[in-house]
Write an enzyme that holds these catalytic residues in place. Structure first.
Site, PDB file in Angstrom:
ATOM      1  N   ASP A 112      27.093  44.172  25.355  1.00 36.60           N
ATOM      2  CA  ASP A 112      27.378  45.608  25.243  1.00 36.60           C
ATOM      3  C   ASP A 112      26.532  46.209  24.129  1.00 36.60           C
ATOM      4  O   ASP A 112      26.119  45.516  23.204  1.00 36.60           O
ATOM      5  CB  ASP A 112      28.861  45.841  24.923  1.00 36.60           C
ATOM      6  N   GLU A 113      26.288  47.512  24.242  1.00 37.12           N
ATOM      7  CA  GLU A 113      25.696  48.302  23.157  1.00 37.12           C
ATOM      8  C   GLU A 113      24.449  47.639  22.567  1.00 37.12           C
ATOM      9  O   GLU A 113      24.439  47.255  21.397  1.00 37.12           O
ATOM     10  CB  GLU A 113      26.743  48.532  22.056  1.00 37.12           C
ATOM     11  N   VAL A 114      23.409  47.504  23.400  1.00 32.45           N
ATOM     12  CA  VAL A 114      22.174  46.852  22.957  1.00 32.45           C
ATOM     13  C   VAL A 114      21.027  47.865  22.930  1.00 32.45           C
ATOM     14  O   VAL A 114      20.446  48.177  23.967  1.00 32.45           O
ATOM     15  CB  VAL A 114      21.809  45.675  23.897  1.00 32.45           C
TER      16      VAL A 114
END
Ligand code: ACM
Ligand code: ZN
Length: 448
Positions: free
Chosen positions: A241-243
């Protein structure tokens, strides 16, 4: 007396029956999980005082009942973020106690973050020597230096404790992002070479594992090999997530990888990265789980998708792409959000319905029958940027009960007044167990 028997047991992996009659108590089940649930249901009918550390000897009375019961979904989970704030083994075991009492089946242990690496890895000792410790974050913490990690003995202890209570522990090792603590420990795994400090700010951070560097994969495979040995459950969560992709866009090694593997873009590079790790896990007999961002570059086959971004219609998208799904819409199940007004109070969380997705309330839509077949269940999550150990139970209780209810009970018959009365009745039991529960509704702070 209490009779435990498989005779006349209801069908289903976790199904059970409880009969309380003048002649005695009968618990029926066809599986160990069923017997655990039957025992828990019997315990829930005993007076709250039995939860105290020193209960009196009784005798206790139980109402006469015939109960036959089974869960709606097998995956009934809770995530505890031990990366932002370290949580002691004692606290983790208390969380497992609560999960078992409300018949959860999965403890999702979030073990690595930008702000801390919490699991001992023998091959890479810097991960905990450096990565488990940081300066103060957010300016209002209880200590000047914060940190800690779980030894292998600690982890085996927690895994066995949970297993005895019917709960599988699912470790999460975040990649390719949320890894600043690992990069502070081994800067050569980054695109820029560092140096880095274990992160003290919350949020999403630019530095991620370099996808062009073969040593990244050698180290992460070494980590996952030790993780696979420690955790008997057949799942490992890989995050994803959230990369942010800024570092990959600027990195010559990552550019070379994209060309060599004929990948379209950085989202495809993320899928390539995660596929490599998921295939490694597969050889160890484990299935990978990823947050729903993995759908952006196409999720590797066989990966279970955990959907958290309600507005992305991620459950339907994952199911259409052929993936099993765990539903954790932040707008209902992220108990890290406090109770403010109506949103996220107990009644709101009780509205969580695993077969509905979207940003509430105006955009809600059903996921459809195909996605329903792919839905394993759901998870509540406690992210701990704003929570240290003493705050954990007031933050998650009593709202965790609403998540338990929604994952166990059929949608038909769901009624807030009935649930509310039962949930409030649990307060005496939680108090007797020494667990501090928070409020069910928002209360204005007193005026000065
Ligand atoms: C997440 O909340 N970033 C999974
Ligand atoms: Zn790179």
């Amino acid at each position: 007396g209490i009779l435990l028997t498989s005779a006349g047991a209801p069908a289903g992996d976790e199904a059970y029956a409880v009969e309380v009659a003048p002649a005695g108590v009968t618990l029926r089940a066809g599986t160990p999980a069923g017997f655990l649930h039957a025992g828990t249901t019997l315990r829930q009918m005993l007076p709250p005082a039995i939860e105290s550390a020193t209960p009196s000897a009784g005798p206790w009375t139980v109402p006469g009942v015939r109960i036959e019961d089974r869960p709606r979904y097998p995956w009934r989970g809770f995530l505890l973020d031990c990366g932002r704030h370290f949580m002691s083994v004692a606290l983790v075991k208390r969380v497992v106690d609560v999960l078992a009492f409300y018949k959860f089946t999965r403890f999702h242990w979030h073990l690595t973050e930008d702000q801390g690496w919490r699991i001992e890895i023998a091959r890479f000792p810097q991960l905990t020597a450096v990565g488990a410790w940081r300066g103060v974050a957010g300016g209002k913490e209880s200590a000047a230096r914060h940190g800690g990690f779980y030894t292998k003995a600690d982890i085996r202890d927690v895994v066995a404790y949970a297993q005895a209570r019917g709960i599988a522990v699912v470790p999460e090792i975040e990649l390719p992002g949320h890894c600043k603590a690992a990069l502070a420990s081994y800067p050569d795994l980054s695109c820029t070479g560092g140096p880095f400090a274990v992160e003290t700010e919350w949020g999403v951070h630019a530095d991620i594992y370099c996808a062009g560097n073969d040593r990244t994969f050698a180290v992460l495979e070494g980590v996952l090999e030790e993780v696979a040995e420690l955790f008997p459950a057949p799942w490992v969560h890989l995050g994803a997530d959230e990369v942010p992709k800024d570092r990959w866009k600027a990195c010559p090694k990552c550019r070379t990888r994209i060309k060599a593997e004929r990948l379209k873009d950085e989202a495809a590079l993320q899928t390539w990265f995660v596929r490599r790790m998921a295939e490694y896990l597969e050889r160890k007999g484990k299935r990978a789980i990823c947050w729903d961002e993995i759908l952006e570059g196409g999720a590797p086959q066989g990966v279970i998708v955990q959907a958290w971004r309600a507005s992305e219609k991620a459950v339907s998208a994952a199911a259409r792409a052929g993936h099993d799904v765990i539903h954790s819409p932040y707008s209902y199940t992220y108990l890290s959000y406090g109770i403010a007004g109506y949103w996220m109070n107990l009644e709101w969380v009780h509205k969580f319905e695993p077969t509905i997705e979207g940003d509430p309330p105006e955009k809600e839509s059903p996921i459809g029958p195909e996605a329903e077949r792919r839905l394993l269940g759901g998870e509540a999550c406690l992210w701990t940027e704003g929570v240290e150990e003493p705050g954990v139970f007031p933050q998650i209780l009593p709202r965790l009960l609403a998540v338990a209810e929604n994952l166990w009970s059929p949608r038909a018959g769901k009624a807030w007044p009935d649930f509310s009365a039962r949930a409030e009745a649990q307060r005496a039991r939680l108090t007797a167990a020494g667990l501090a529960a928070g409020p069910s509704v928002y209360v204005d702070p007193p005026r000065p």
